[in-house]
Write an enzyme that holds these catalytic residues in place. Structure first.
Site, mmCIF file in Angstrom:
data_model
loop_
_atom_site.group_PDB
_atom_site.id
_atom_site.type_symbol
_atom_site.label_atom_id
_atom_site.label_comp_id
_atom_site.label_asym_id
_atom_site.label_seq_id
_atom_site.Cartn_x
_atom_site.Cartn_y
_atom_site.Cartn_z
ATOM 1 N N CYS A 47 0.808 -1.226 0.000
ATOM 2 C CA CYS A 47 0.000 0.000 0.000
ATOM 3 C C CYS A 47 0.834 1.265 0.000
ATOM 4 O O CYS A 47 0.394 2.303 -0.476
ATOM 5 C CB CYS A 47 -0.939 0.006 1.209
ATOM 6 S SG CYS A 47 -0.104 0.184 2.815
ATOM 7 N N CYS A 152 -4.871 -9.433 5.582
ATOM 8 C CA CYS A 152 -4.879 -10.565 4.648
ATOM 9 C C CYS A 152 -6.253 -10.586 3.999
ATOM 10 O O CYS A 152 -7.257 -10.482 4.693
ATOM 11 C CB CYS A 152 -4.612 -11.878 5.383
ATOM 12 S SG CYS A 152 -4.787 -13.340 4.325
ATOM 13 N N CYS A 154 -7.196 -13.104 1.826
ATOM 14 C CA CYS A 154 -7.513 -14.457 1.339
ATOM 15 C C CYS A 154 -8.022 -15.403 2.414
ATOM 16 O O CYS A 154 -9.011 -16.093 2.227
ATOM 17 C CB CYS A 154 -6.276 -15.083 0.694
ATOM 18 S SG CYS A 154 -5.660 -14.243 -0.770
ATOM 19 N N GLU A 291 3.572 10.191 9.022
ATOM 20 C CA GLU A 291 2.714 11.234 8.450
ATOM 21 C C GLU A 291 3.360 11.850 7.219
ATOM 22 O O GLU A 291 2.737 11.944 6.157
ATOM 23 C CB GLU A 291 2.451 12.321 9.495
ATOM 24 C CG GLU A 291 1.493 13.410 9.033
ATOM 25 C CD GLU A 291 0.055 12.932 8.928
ATOM 26 O OE1 GLU A 291 -0.680 13.480 8.091
ATOM 27 O OE2 GLU A 291 -0.328 12.017 9.668
ATOM 28 N N LEU A 432 9.024 21.381 19.663
ATOM 29 C CA LEU A 432 8.380 20.807 20.841
ATOM 30 C C LEU A 432 9.364 19.858 21.506
ATOM 31 O O LEU A 432 9.759 18.853 20.926
ATOM 32 C CB LEU A 432 7.108 20.060 20.435
ATOM 33 C CG LEU A 432 6.389 19.276 21.539
ATOM 34 C CD1 LEU A 432 5.933 20.195 22.666
ATOM 35 C CD2 LEU A 432 5.211 18.508 20.962
ATOM 36 N N GLN A 785 -5.615 -12.765 -14.068
ATOM 37 C CA GLN A 785 -6.363 -14.018 -14.001
ATOM 38 C C GLN A 785 -6.654 -14.595 -15.378
ATOM 39 O O GLN A 785 -7.309 -15.626 -15.482
ATOM 40 C CB GLN A 785 -7.697 -13.788 -13.269
ATOM 41 C CG GLN A 785 -7.556 -13.376 -11.821
ATOM 42 C CD GLN A 785 -8.891 -13.002 -11.198
ATOM 43 O OE1 GLN A 785 -9.079 -11.888 -10.737
ATOM 44 N NE2 GLN A 785 -9.831 -13.933 -11.163
ATOM 45 N N GLU A 820 -9.309 -9.922 -13.880
ATOM 46 C CA GLU A 820 -9.775 -10.668 -15.045
ATOM 47 C C GLU A 820 -9.701 -9.809 -16.305
ATOM 48 O O GLU A 820 -9.069 -10.187 -17.287
ATOM 49 C CB GLU A 820 -11.214 -11.149 -14.835
ATOM 50 C CG GLU A 820 -11.756 -11.923 -16.030
ATOM 51 C CD GLU A 820 -13.207 -12.315 -15.879
ATOM 52 O OE1 GLU A 820 -13.763 -12.901 -16.843
ATOM 53 O OE2 GLU A 820 -13.806 -12.041 -14.817
ATOM 54 N N ARG A 930 -15.746 -11.602 -6.925
ATOM 55 C CA ARG A 930 -16.163 -12.861 -6.321
ATOM 56 C C ARG A 930 -17.661 -12.867 -5.974
ATOM 57 O O ARG A 930 -18.120 -12.119 -5.132
ATOM 58 C CB ARG A 930 -15.337 -13.058 -5.046
ATOM 59 C CG ARG A 930 -15.429 -14.423 -4.416
ATOM 60 C CD ARG A 930 -14.551 -14.420 -3.177
ATOM 61 N NE ARG A 930 -14.176 -15.739 -2.723
ATOM 62 C CZ ARG A 930 -13.254 -15.963 -1.779
ATOM 63 N NH1 ARG A 930 -12.620 -14.936 -1.220
ATOM 64 N NH2 ARG A 930 -12.968 -17.184 -1.412
ATOM 65 N N GLU A 1280 -16.566 -18.981 -4.904
ATOM 66 C CA GLU A 1280 -17.553 -17.912 -4.732
ATOM 67 C C GLU A 1280 -18.737 -18.247 -3.828
ATOM 68 O O GLU A 1280 -19.214 -17.371 -3.096
ATOM 69 C CB GLU A 1280 -18.061 -17.477 -6.107
ATOM 70 C CG GLU A 1280 -16.987 -16.839 -6.963
ATOM 71 C CD GLU A 1280 -17.435 -16.616 -8.388
ATOM 72 O OE1 GLU A 1280 -17.634 -15.451 -8.767
ATOM 73 O OE2 GLU A 1280 -17.603 -17.608 -9.110
#
Length: 1345
Positions: A47, A152, A154, A291, A432, A785, A820, A930, A1280
């Site tokens: 990410c 996770c 999956c 940050e 600070l 896929q 896909e 899915r 699915e």
């Protein structure tokens, strides 16, 4: 004094090896350095903002004051590499390898089936490893905390916890108790009920495998055997680098690293730090970079100077006196938590009430990786309006000590400290130094609260802290309340001081409500929306605090109100998994056995290769894409001049690089590769910039300036209906005679159901690597896929035949349908750039780009009209479906058809008319996900049943039974139900879950508790397996046998975590009668198996399994004469004999499913699907009606999988699908603005379920004695079908809300649309607190897409 002895050489250790870097780039993160410089690619980029944990590594340092080595987990994607000077880093490669020796942490997650796609696995491994290095025998609570920062998508988390809890002290205690139990039962591990044990009833036998904390454990048939794990030996861990322990040079030496754009300083004294601030105006103080790192990466902020004060003593110490605690601004949140916990233990309770509030809030503050490096000073100075700690400091009016060259001063952190959004009264040259907080007095009370979308590692919606001082007569002497999430800054409410002098009683409580409402006005367009909810939370927090203090003061409280005192916390979980053991004829036959995923060990060690792990090619370029920033606009100009002048930029791609006859793409040909004149959604691609490294490409693309002429977008389904913005396609089914039957029905109701958008959030973003080969050949490494779809699209764009384009897919880090079709364009961009430059080109999307550009699950609106009798039997239904497709059709037409076909779920309705319309909007194109429309329409079906039940005042179970499918019934598309096991699943899950007894217990609980309510409910699923189109229902395979007897298996499917390769190896193993160890699958490649069907629709095992079996049969037939001549020979001898006799040892396999005949145009036919999968689930939840928070107490699932090919993999798919469905129906909300902007891009704002969200008890059973002659070895599809069973959570939540509403005198029917967020739960409860808040419809966001 200033230290003039500065070093410009970065020195740190990685996996015990000293790294000396003389030309470090200060802009680089540790992750960039590990992956690019050291080729340590086990650490993943998921990410880039520290929200998923895929990049977790362990950092170690020697604490010279305590003389101990400290280990802490770190997000390598955020940690600047310069911050590691003098420290030691351990990556997943450094603790074990399949080539040398596995570490027990790696082994256990793999063998416990806790690794599916594997992209998140190295990060989880390193979180667990760090925990073990700090606590040799952790407790279960430590385990939960360690994984707060890991995600996770999956597994559903259960197998990870099951594997790792074997390290805990709790596990050892439980095992010791089990040994005693065995001894007391003559060695038999039995339930005291003997043969009457509930787990031995209703079709489930003792041969079924059980794991987890369940009391009825049985050694037979476990998914894994903990006793076979390699013991953990802490004494065998790598030693900390002696040089760092014995030599303090790295600590005492100031450092300066100068790069092209950024200079990094690390001073060693306060004086030096202040001088640097004076000399470098605008310099950024860096602590954990949690940050600033996000600002630079995602908000394109630029800073030319960083100063890291990690070696400045005054900023990194905690000084405790008799009256106060003085915390250096550089002290990490983890250190504060540890210190405060110690103080709580050793000092009187009344002195440490601030400490207690801080510790409680810190538990929910980000994840362990962030808390380990984020500093208290950084948290205060960045001034986030939703900071979890700042309300506490403001409520207690903490003293802030500031330092500068010109002198020192102390200020209060009160209502005057913040002057605006992320602005405060600290001067530019001040720093600070520390924050000083007092110990509390006996009559002082401090409480803090937080509500977020998800409890673990989530930003607050609203948080608050209260500081109250009472006299002996309970008069309020002082009160201060601060809030986050109610203004652009943390604020202290002013009017609440009017309570001073009032008695602390219920009259005061009512006064406080009004004062808070007066002090906290929110406009209807306030950023963040949720206006009424946020204001009600302010009142709820105060009420909860009032009750807590009243309890402390022994003021009588209504027993029913006591439930408001407690918040939900992490609790030990337990689980069981039941499956039927198959007695196989041959030892080599592993069908039905829970063997480990073939890639699991490589994934756990970081050795598994994903696209961005492929070693860099010579002269390789990186492509960064130019995305549209408007939802609907004319393109007036694209200015590349600044981008092309940026360092390391080589070339670009624009629409002009594509011949005019090749510019369209998409499933329906309604998309453009590169936008030239008009953008119809944000994140459409206008072009791309090519540079020699990824960082330079990303920086350059931000310099591209695009001029637009904006138009008014259509965003939501409601807007599309209003504007008549639809595609011409409609999916229709008309069975029976609805127009005649409904008017004759005694009861008729009209209603609607909505489901929202869901992001796939696979952990590996889209990634492609295009390598030009000889002549017109192009090789593309892809995270996809669908290798054939990519081959077709890339060849079309390049103007070459498909035989010159090779697509290679080793594995992908999750897909769920999102890889896909939408990835085809991105593969083409890389291939186009590679063709233009004749150099390899790598394209890896950032997480925000992936979420913005690739679409997700289609939002649905279902409007229905039902006719039914007094018993609840539904006789007719007229239904209109609307789904949001986005700016192009893609898969939405197919989703509409699939959703239409499943609109009744398991309900038998003889007369039905369904029309599905596909809405065209200015959003990114939604695509396959899915379930493919099934969860959305199944949800509507279940809403219909419940509305019928409540209309008739009948129990839902009674209505469900009455309308439930049975053997031989016809679906709405006239297909007979053969081997229909939905009733078996339904009845068994009711029994297994003790549904009726627990429902009585739920009712009792609800009568006794006002602010906590429970609900329990059951759902079923009937899922049609198949594409519905014959062309897609085919597969091929290629098997090569080598002279040594080893087998290379290739097939048309893609491994994306679902264990497809493992299952295909099991199929081949059984068919060839050889051990699985003899068989290997390398990758999916278009030059091995052509014309493949995409790995979607849960069909891959069915199709490819039969193709593999077909190839094996051909080989067996060729080998049969040789075996007959030498029946006692070995496999290797037979193969060598075949080779010597010139018998072909390669074979292709092929399979096509029997044809289907449903015609959507004429509404005729009697077969749409190959067969059906069935399942049922019961879930019990508890909600906090004060805040809308909830917790899943227990889930029981019964799933019909025929004869499971691999119970471990299949149960993992059930659990993973359930948790993903739970996200769809409850947690995951894509916040979208009226202009079409997604406000939830990345794990910081878009929340998927985490470790802390799994049911406290999670039981999964595979239906016994079920088979399926229509698929390989009588198995059934699994990917699915289980996902919809998670709707049992939202329906259980609705039952809990009903109980709350009933207590408050609200009895009318209400609709709870998905997702059932905390906001929707709280506001649906409708009590006297919510009634005080004026209803406001937020205009800041689109409420329903």
């Amino acid at each position: 004094m200033v230290n003039n002895d500065k070093s410009g050489v970065l020195v740190f250790y990685v996996n015990g090896k000293q790294i000396v870097e003389e030309n470090v780039n200060p802009e680089w993160t540790l992750l960039m350095y590990l992956r690019t410089k050291l080729s340590l690619c086990g650490t993943k980029l998921g990410c880039g903002e520290g929200g998923c944990g895929a990049c977790t590594v362990m950092v170690s340092k020697y604490d010279r004051k305590s003389q101990i080595i400290r280990h802490y987990p770190v997000n390598a994607c955020l940690a600047p590499v310069c911050s590691l000077h003098g420290l030691a880093v351990t990556t997943v490669e450094g603790i074990g390898s399949t080539k040398t020796k596995l570490h027990s942490v790696q082994e256990r997650i793999a063998k416990a089936h806790g690794s599916q796609c594997g992209f998140c696995t190295p990060g989880i491994v390193m979180s667990m490893y760090t925990l073990l290095r700090n606590h040799g025998k952790p407790k279960m609570e430590d385990l939960k905390v360690a994984f707060q920062g890991n995600l996770c998508r999956c597994t559903g988390y259960r197998p990870i916890i099951e594997g790792y809890k074997t390290f805990t002290e709790d596990w050892e205690v439980m095992q010791a108790a089990n040994v005693m139990t065995k001894e007391n039962t003559n060695g038999l591990n039995r339930c005291g009920m003997g043969d009457k044990c509930c787990k031995l009833q209703n079709g489930t036998t003792s041969t079924n495998g059980i794991n987890g904390n369940h009391e009825h454990q049985n050694d037979v048939g476990k998914l894994f055997e903990p006793s076979k794990f390699v013991p953990y030996e802490s004494s065998q861990e790598p030693i900390f680098p002696p040089e760092l322990k014995l030599n303090d040079t790295y600590d005492n030496t100031s450092v300066m690293f100068k790069g092209e754009k950024l200079t990094w300083y690390r001073p060693t004294s306060m004086e030096e730090l202040l001088q640097l601030l004076l000399q470098n105006p605008g310099a950024k103080i860096i602590g954990g970079n949690t940050e600033v790192g996000v600002e630079v990466k995602f908000k394109q902020q630029f800073y030319s100077c960083y100063i890291q004060p990690a070696m400045v003593l005054e900023l990194n110490q905690i000084v405790v006196s008799n009256e106060t605690i003085r915390i250096g601004a550089g002290v990490t949140l983890d250190e504060i938590e540890s210190t405060f916990k110690t103080l709580i233990k050793i000092r009187p309770e009344w002195e440490t009430r601030i400490c207690q509030a801080v510790v409680e809030i810190l538990h929910w503050f980000a994840g362990k990786q962030i808390r380990s490096v984020a500093s208290i000073g950084g948290n205060i100075m960045t001034g986030s309006p939703i900071s979890d700690l700042n309300p506490i400091w403001m409520a207690i009016r903490a003293r802030l000590h500031l330092r500068s060259i010109s002198g020192n001063r102390t200020v209060l952190m009160d209502e005057h400290f913040y002057t605006g959004y992320r602005k405060n009264i600290v001067n530019p040259h001040e720093i600070l130094e520390s924050i000083e907080i007092p110990f509390t007095r006996r009559n002082q009370y401090v409480y803090a609260h937080k509500q977020s979308r998800r409890r673990d590692d989530d930003i607050a919606i609203v948080n608050s802290a209260l500081n109250l001082v009472l006299s002996e007569s309970l008069q309020i002497e002082d009160i201060n309340i601060a809030f986050g999430g109610m203004a652009p800054t943390t604020i202290a409410v002013k009017k609440i001081t009017q309570l001073i002098g009032q008695k602390f009683d219920e009259k005061m409580l009512e006064n406080a409500y009004q004062l808070l409402l007066d002090d906290l006005p929110l406009s209807d367009n306030v950023p963040g929306g949720m206006v009424s909810y946020r204001r009600s939370l302010a009142l709820s927090f105060f009420f909860r605090t009032y009750l807590n203090i009243s309890k402390q003061l022994n003021v009588p409280i209504d027993p029913k109100d006591l439930s408001a005192l407690d918040k939900f916390t992490s609790k030990p979980s337990k689980s069981s998994q039941y499956f039927q053991i198959v007695e196989n004829e041959h030892v080599t036959d592993t069908i039905g056995r829970p063997i480990v995923h073939t890639n699991a060990l490589n994934q756990a060690t970081g050795e598994a290769i994903y696209i961005d792990d492929v070693p860099i090619f010579e002269k390789e370029l990186h492509l960064a894409l130019i995305f549209s920033k408007k939802s609907y606009a004319k393109i007036l100009n694209v200015d590349l001049s600044k981008a092309l002048a940026a360092p390391h930029v080589v070339d670009f791609i624009l629409p002009e690089d594509i011949p005019k006859d090749r510019q369209t793409c998409g499933m329906m040909g309604d998309e453009e590769f590169l936008r030239r004149d008009l953008v119809t959604s944000q994140y459409q691609v206008l072009g791309g910039i090519l540079a020699t490294n990824q960082l330079s490409a990303k920086q350059a693309v931000n310099l591209v300036h695009v001029t637009y002429d904006e138009l008014k977008p259509v965003v939501s389904i409601d807007q599309a209906i209003e504007e008549n913005s639809f595609y011409s396609f409609e999916a229709k089914i008309n069975t029976g005679n609805v127009s005649e039957v409904i008017p004759k029905c005694k009861n008729v109701i009209v209603g609607e159901a909505r489901t929202g958008y869901q992001e796939h959030f696979y952990l590996e973003p889209h990634a492609f690597l295009a390598v030009p080969r000889e002549g017109e050949e192009m090789e593309v490494y892809a995270s996809s896929q669908d290798q054939s779809g990519l081959s077709e699209t890339v060849s079309k764009l390049l103007g070459v035949e498909q035989n010159k384009v090779v697509i290679k897919i080793k594995r992908i880090g999750g897909g769920f349908g999102g890889k896909e079709t939408t990835g085809r364009k991105f593969a083409c961009y890389a291939a186009l750039a590679a063709r233009k430059t004749r150099r390899p080109v790598r394209l890896v999307l950032e997480r925000d780009e992936d979420m913005g550009a690739t679409g997700g699950r289609n939002p649905f609106l279902v409007k229905y009209k039902l006719g039914f009798d007094d018993n609840g039997k539904i006789h007719a239904a007229k239904i209109n479906l609307f789904l949001n497709a986005g700016h192009s059709a893609d898969m939405s037409f197919a989703v509409a058809m699939h959703g239409t076909a499943h609109i009744t779920n398991s309900t038998n309705i003889a007369n039905i008319n369904v029309i599905s319309k596909v809405c065209k909007t200015n959003l990114p194109t939604n695509t396959a996900f899915r379930g493919f429309g099934n969860p959305q329409t199944n949800f509507a079906a279940e809403c219909m049943l419940r509305e019928v039940a409540e209309y008739l005042n009948k129990d839902y179970v009674e209505i469900a039974r009455l309308n439930l499918y049975k053997e031989g019934d016809l679906t709405i598309y006239n297909q007979p139900l053969v081997d229909c096991n939905v009733r078996r699943c339904f009845e068994e899950v009711l029994v297994n879950s003790d549904f009726f007894q627990r429902k009585q217990a739920v009712d009792k609980f609800n009568k006794e508790n006002r602010w906590k309510k429970r609900g329990i409910d059951v759902v079923t699923t009937t899922y049609g397996i198949g594409f519905g189109f014959d062309a897609y229902q085919q597969a091929g395979a290629l098997i090569l046998i080598y002279k040594d007897g080893s087998v290379l298996l290739s097939h048309g499917g893609v491994e994306m975590g679902q264990g497809l390769h493992t299952k295909m190896i099991q199929v081949a193993s059984k068919a060839l009668n050889i051990p699985v160890e003899k068989i290997h699958t390398s990758e999916a490649s278009s030059d091995k198996v052509p014309n493949t069907t995409a790995t979607v629709a849960s069909m891959s095992s069915d199709l490819n399994g039969m193709a593999v079996k077909d190839a094996c049969i051909k080989l067996n037939n060729r080998l049969e004469p040789i075996k007959a001549k030498n029946p006692k020979g070995s496999w290797e001898e037979w193969i060598m004999a075949a080779y010597n006799q010139r018998i072909s040892l390669s074979a292709t396999g092929f399979h096509r499913e029997p044809p289907v005949n449903w015609d959507w145009a004429t509404n005729t036919g009697d077969k749409m699907f190959n067969y059906f999968s069935f399942g049922a689930a019961v879930t019990e939840v508890e909600i906090d009606s004060l805040t809308g928070d909830h917790q899943i107490l227990r889930t029981d699932i019964v799933m019909d999988l025929g004869n499971s090919l691999n119970p471990a993999i299949d149960i993992g798919q059930i659990e993973g699908g359930f948790m993903q469905g739970y996200g769809l129906f409850v947690i995951e909300e894509m916040v979208t603005l009226p202009d079409g902007t997604f406000a939830s891009k990345g794990p910081g704002a878009y929340k998927i379920p985490s470790f802390g969200d799994i049911p406290l008890e999670f039981n999964v059973a595979l239906l016994k004695d079920s088979s399926n002659p229509r698929a390989v070895y009588s198995s059934k599809a699994i990917g699915e079908p289980p996902l919809f069973l998670a709707s049992s959570v939202i329906f259980a939540i609705r039952e809990a809300i009903k109980a709350a509403r009933k207590e408050n005198g609200v009895n009318e029917y209400f609709r709870l649309h998905a997702p059932a967020t905390s906001e929707r739960i709280r506001m649906a409860c409708q009590d006297y607190i919510t009634n005080k808040v004026e209803p406001v419809n937020s205009t800041w966001k689109v409420n329903y897409l």
